[in-house]
Structure formats: structure tokens, C-alpha cells
Design a protein around this motif. Structure first.
Motif: not given
Lengths: 370, 370
Positions: B249-250, B252-253, B256
């Protein structure tokens, strides 16, 4: 004449602990021109130190605050609970501040409702603090979470596999409730260790109250504090500070992404779809849903489909929150199910959300059906 | 006739381990149409299992890959090092794949240069794998990092107070080197536990090599594996999976934000500043710097100053990387020092970077001076 330690300090240079608190207060540009502030005090070392330091800074004219002490007796510790309440009232009185205290039956409340004990306690506390702020005309509630609480929170969220929202831990400033104007401030969370608050209480000659729940290893937080953090400190003596630093960086990332996701959502919901030209009852049904009954206006698939995953998911989460009113029980899996509706060209698909709501894709739009 | 286990498996349905590897390979849409692939094999359980599974899938015609085994003898384990190399060569030969092996003197290399032993070993390994890929005409190198490695990496970075870049851990796919076309693939990192790789080697009747450095508690990674992860698993039996999920998740952040920061940087450097109208030698000097000698074109203060902190810092980091060629020894504190130049209206200020470069603010622009 032998002066009491507390008095001695308020006449001279403020203590190191109070100076750090003051630096934090100023850095964050929090109000200090006569504002009313509610200080949440359990009677433990952290909140007692917070109260003593705010009191010290007020009396030294370094912060101009009108303090009200708020104490919630959770009713979980029998006689000790009442003693804690009396102790806090007595301390507040001695310092010359107003005090609001209340007894809640958290146990009964948890038994009756859908919350567990921890959630019920938390809910009761927030309601009480909001009420105390209203009664005192205070613009902010100040709570005593420390760097240790921060490290523990980050670790507990990490153990759950949280994303940036959980890893970001405890914010130093936020609204007390989503719709509230009252701020919740946590001036200790970025720097104060538990040893600091205990040391400062000791230096002020105040014997804070012990909470034996802090030693109950049935609570995961207590095991994190007593076992995990000490092990981490064998790797890095400043592990708690490292965790807090990570939390801050991740929190900044999440804030930026939330903001960008809101813009993306705005773009994706700008034009409502034309009335759909189809005779089936399903579409009639859906046409009703397309009207903005819920707070979630129809969402254009094309706008979201091309965005980065972490923006897309945040935008969907915000959209779902608008439609449902909140995100209770909405897990990553639900968001991913909605996200899957964005892929490919095929409409007529549905994703279910907890509590009965669902999302449908039709003709290049997602519709929220509450 | 008694068949060997390995042969038996290639004739029937692939093993569970190989099937999971195949699912990951397909999910990520990695090449599998006759491509040459270099498999990095130390001889330990993880890389042996990786080789055996890729071999199994190739022979079952489920992946069409031309495998080359690559083994680097780090020269750190004396005779055992040579035995490992012979063992890997023998295994590759038995499976019918080409093998490249090399002996590096990592110890001497570390002694002579500025790298410590771990860094020198890593550098030697990457150079060797790049060379092996070139020689084999392979488009990808496959490495055997597991979910355990992922969890350990996340924890080690967390203990350092890393932001999203460190917390993101090990990526399943990236370029072998920044300027290289060769991909580095890690098909086990999202799911395989060490127990899985050991179990699969056992099921294939292959006795992998043990590396006693894996038991040396002087290494932080070994202590994380043997002490920290087991403690985390008392809180959540799937703690390693939770850490890997957080990492994803991190990551992907961060991806982005890096992309958005690149756009911001593009916007901030779009127009070069007009020649500065000032007679001082300092400005003459600086005018030369304003020419795009380095890769970092002058940067308009106004564009960055208004952006969210986490975008601004990433854009500055990218800009500094362009100017210096890399980010070696550039810490958060350096980025923050450059960030401070953006605040306020005053020019003429300077921030120093490690290695002698510096950043100057003049007339609403930041100049990189290499």
C-alpha cells in the motif's frame, strides 16, 4: 520559609518540560490569546504532566489560556475510579482551574450496544469532551498522548497491515468530531516520552495516579509497550522516535493524496449523466438512483480508470463515505471490488458494500445505491 | 522402476509451490515466450526452490523460458564458498541449464573502497548479474527474495525511521540498474515464506546449502528474523503478511507521489529564468550556474512553495538527483534545508549538500550549483 516546588517554578524560568510544550504550541501556531481550553485529565502521569505544564505556562504568562479540567470516570475501576475523580478535582482546585467531571457506565453501555469495551469507553470520552468544551465555551480540547502512545499506535496498525492512514498514527491536531468546530490538540505526541511526564510530575512534587489497566497484558497495547518496544530499542535506542518520524512522513503523504483524490473525485462527478435511454425496469430503478438522493453523485468511470491506484482508491473511499455517511466496516476488499467495476468496458456489474448499499456500473458511470 | 521425485512432478500437475509462482508470473504479465532469464542462485533454500520451480514450470511447458543459472561466490566463507559454487553448478547441470559462476573478493573490495562488507557484496552481486544477463542475452534476472525478506526489510527500515520509500520494502519488479533495460524480478516476495521454500526443496528431494551467516546474530537482519518477527507473530500469526500488505500500500502511495512530483518539477523548471540584471561577481558566477551545466535546471520557487509538503520534498529530491547524478548521502535534513529556501520572500540564501554541491535562492528561483 520553605516554598512548594510548584510555586517556585512558576516564578522563575519554566521547566524543561514546559518549555518543550511551549515550543510545540508556538510551532503549530495554536491559539494563546485568552482562549478557553479543556484539558482531558485521567490522573495518570501523562495527563497530569500536561495539566501541570499548561498551568505553569499560564501562570508564567507564556501562554494566555483559560483552562478547564475535564475528567471522565469510566466507572470501570470501582472505588479507585471515584478516588481518581476526587484526586483530579482536588488538583484542579488547588491549581485554581475549573473542573468538569462525570461518571459514565461504560461497561453497561458496551453490554447494551454494538461496541466493545474499548470502543464504548472511547465513544463516551469523546461525547463527554465535546460536551465539556461546549459548556466551557472552549475552542480546543487538549489531550496528553505521548510519543510512546504514537509508537504503540503505529505498531498496532502495522500488525494489522494498515496502509498510510493507520501508519500515520495519532495526529497532533484534528477536529474533535467531523462536524465539530472544536479542535483536539495533542501537544505531547511528537516528543514527550512517558519517562518525561513521570519525571516532570516528580519534579513538581505531584504523585500522579497509577492505572493498573496499564499493566494488564491481556491488552495488546500493553504487550506492545512492555515487550515489543523494548525489543525494538535493542536495535535502535531511539526506535520510538524513529516510528514517530515514519508516522509523520506517511501522514504527510496520506494528506497530500487525500487532497489530490478529492480533486479527482470532483472532476469525476462534475457532470451528472444524461437520462439513460433504456426501457428495462432495472434501468428505471437505476435512474432513480442516479438522482442525487445520497451524497454520492454518479461517477464517471473514465476519469478514475486512468488514475494511479492509490489516488483511485482514495477517491472511491471518499465517494463511498459520501454515499453511506461513513466508512464503518468498509474494508480494502470492498474498495477493491468497486475498483474492479472500473476495469474493462462492460457495464451492468455490481459491487456490494457492508450494510446493504451497492455500487453499479452502467454506461460508463458508477451509481451509488444507498 | 523407481522414478526420481523431480521427474515425477514434471510429468504431472505442477506442485503447489510452482503453481503459486506461475500465478504470480502471469498476474504480473512477465515475459514467457522463449525469453532468456538469469536465475540468481546462492544455493540456499529460497534460490534453490526458485530455480527448481522455474525448471518445473519450463519442463511442464507452462512457462517458456530459457534459464541460465548465475552464482556469485562472494569469497567470504573459505572452502564452503567453493563447495557452494560446485554444488550450484552441479544442480544446474543436472537440470540441464547453463551456468555462470564467478568468484569475487568482496572482503578485499570492501577494505579498499568506501563500502562496508554488505555494500561491497551487494555491489559485486549486481555487477555480476548485469554481466551474466548481458552474456546470456537475457531480458530479466530473477531473484529469490521471499515474504520473510520483505517483512525483515520493512522492519529494518521502520527502525531507521524511513518514510514511504523505505517502508515500501522490496519491489517485485524493477530495473536491475537505473540505466539498464534488464528487469529484476522477484516472484516470491509477495507470498513465499521461508518454510515454503524449504518444504518445496524437501519435496523435490534437494538438500539445499545452509549459510551460517543466516545464524549470525551480529547482523541486525538475523536478529529481526529470529527475535522480532516471532514476537510480532504472537500478536498476529500473519504478521509477516500484514507487513507485506502495508509495504504494498505504501509503495503504491509513493509511486503515485513520485509521478505527481515529477509533473510538479516539470512545471517548476519549464521556463529558464531571464538573465539576472546585477553586476556583482556572485551573480556572474551564478549566471554560469543557471546555464544547464548540471541536469538540474533552475527551479521556480513559487510553483513549489504552494505544493503539499510530501510532493514538494519529492520534487526537490528528484531535482537534487538530477543535479548530483544520485542521492548518495542526501538525507531528509538536506532536503528540508533546501525546502526552507522556498519559504518567505528573501533571496540570497544557500543550502549545502553533501559532497560540495549547494543550492542558492535568487530572485524567485533556486539554482543548483554542482
Amino acid at each position: 520559609m520553605r516554598r512548594r516546588q510548584g510555586e517556585e517554578r512558576t516564578e522563575g524560568r519554566p521547566s524543561g518540560f514546559a518549555r518543550r510544550l511551549l515550543a510545540e504550541w508556538r510551532r503549530r501556531a495554536w491559539a494563546s490569546a485568552g482562549e478557553g481550553v479543556v484539558v482531558a485529565v485521567s490522573g495518570g502521569a501523562d495527563s497530569t504532566a500536561l495539566l501541570l505544564a499548561l498551568d505553569e505556562l499560564s501562570k508564567a504568562c507564556l501562554l494566555d489560556l483559560s483552562l478547564t479540567v475535564a475528567h471522565l470516570d469510566h466507572g470501570l475501576r470501582g472505588e479507585r475510579s471515584e478516588e481518581d475523580a476526587r484526586w483530579v478535582e482536588e488538583l484542579a482546585g488547588r491549581l485554581g482551574h475549573g473542573v468538569v467531571s462525570k461518571r459514565a457506565s461504560v461497561g453497561e453501555r458496551a453490554g447494551a450496544g454494538r461496541d466493545n469495551l474499548e470502543q464504548a469507553a472511547r465513544r463516551a470520552r469523546y461525547e463527554f469532551l465535546a460536551e465539556a468544551a461546549r459548556a466551557a465555551g472552549a475552542g480546543a480540547v487538549v489531550a496528553a498522548h505521548t510519543l510512546d502512545d504514537q509508537a504503540e499506535t503505529v505498531l498496532l496498525n502495522l500488525l494489522r497491515g494498515s496502509g498510510a492512514e493507520g501508519l500515520g498514527g495519532i495526529r497532533a491536531e484534528r477536529r474533535l468530531a467531523e462536524s465539530s468546530e472544536v479542535l483536539l490538540l495533542r501537544p505531547l505526541v511528537g516528543w514527550a516520552r512517558r519517562a518525561d511526564t513521570e519525571g516532570y510530575c516528580g519534579a513538581r512534587g505531584v504523585e500522579f495516579r497509577a492505572d493498573e489497566m496499564n499493566d494488564d497484558e491481556r491488552f495488546a497495547r500493553v504487550r506492545v509497550r512492555r515487550r515489543l518496544v523494548p525489543l525494538l530499542e535493542t536495535f535502535n535506542p531511539r526506535a520510538a522516535e524513529a516510528l514517530a518520524r515514519t508516522a509523520e512522513l506517511v501522514r504527510e503523504d496520506a494528506a497530500a493524496l487525500e487532497q489530490l483524490a478529492a480533486r479527482l473525485l470532483e472532476e469525476a462527478t462534475r457532470e451528472a449523466p444524461e437520462v439513460v435511454d433504456d426501457e428495462s425496469a432495472a434501468v428505471e430503478d437505476e435512474r432513480a438512483g442516479a438522482v442525487d438522493v445520497s451524497g454520492a453523485r454518479p461517477l464517471r468511470v473514465g476519469v478514475l480508470a486512468g488514475a494511479a491506484a492509490s489516488l483511485r482508491r482514495r477517491a472511491l473511499r471518499q465517494w463511498i463515505a459520501r454515499g453511506r455517511g461513513d466508512l464503518r466496516r468498509v474494508e480494502l476488499a470492498h474498495v477493491v471490488a468497486v475498483e474492479r467495476l472500473l476495469a474493462g468496458a462492460r457495464g451492468g456489474r455490481v459491487a456490494e458494500l457492508p450494510g446493504g448499499a451497492r455500487v453499479e456500473r452502467r454506461r460508463g458511470w458508477l451509481f451509488f445505491r444507498g
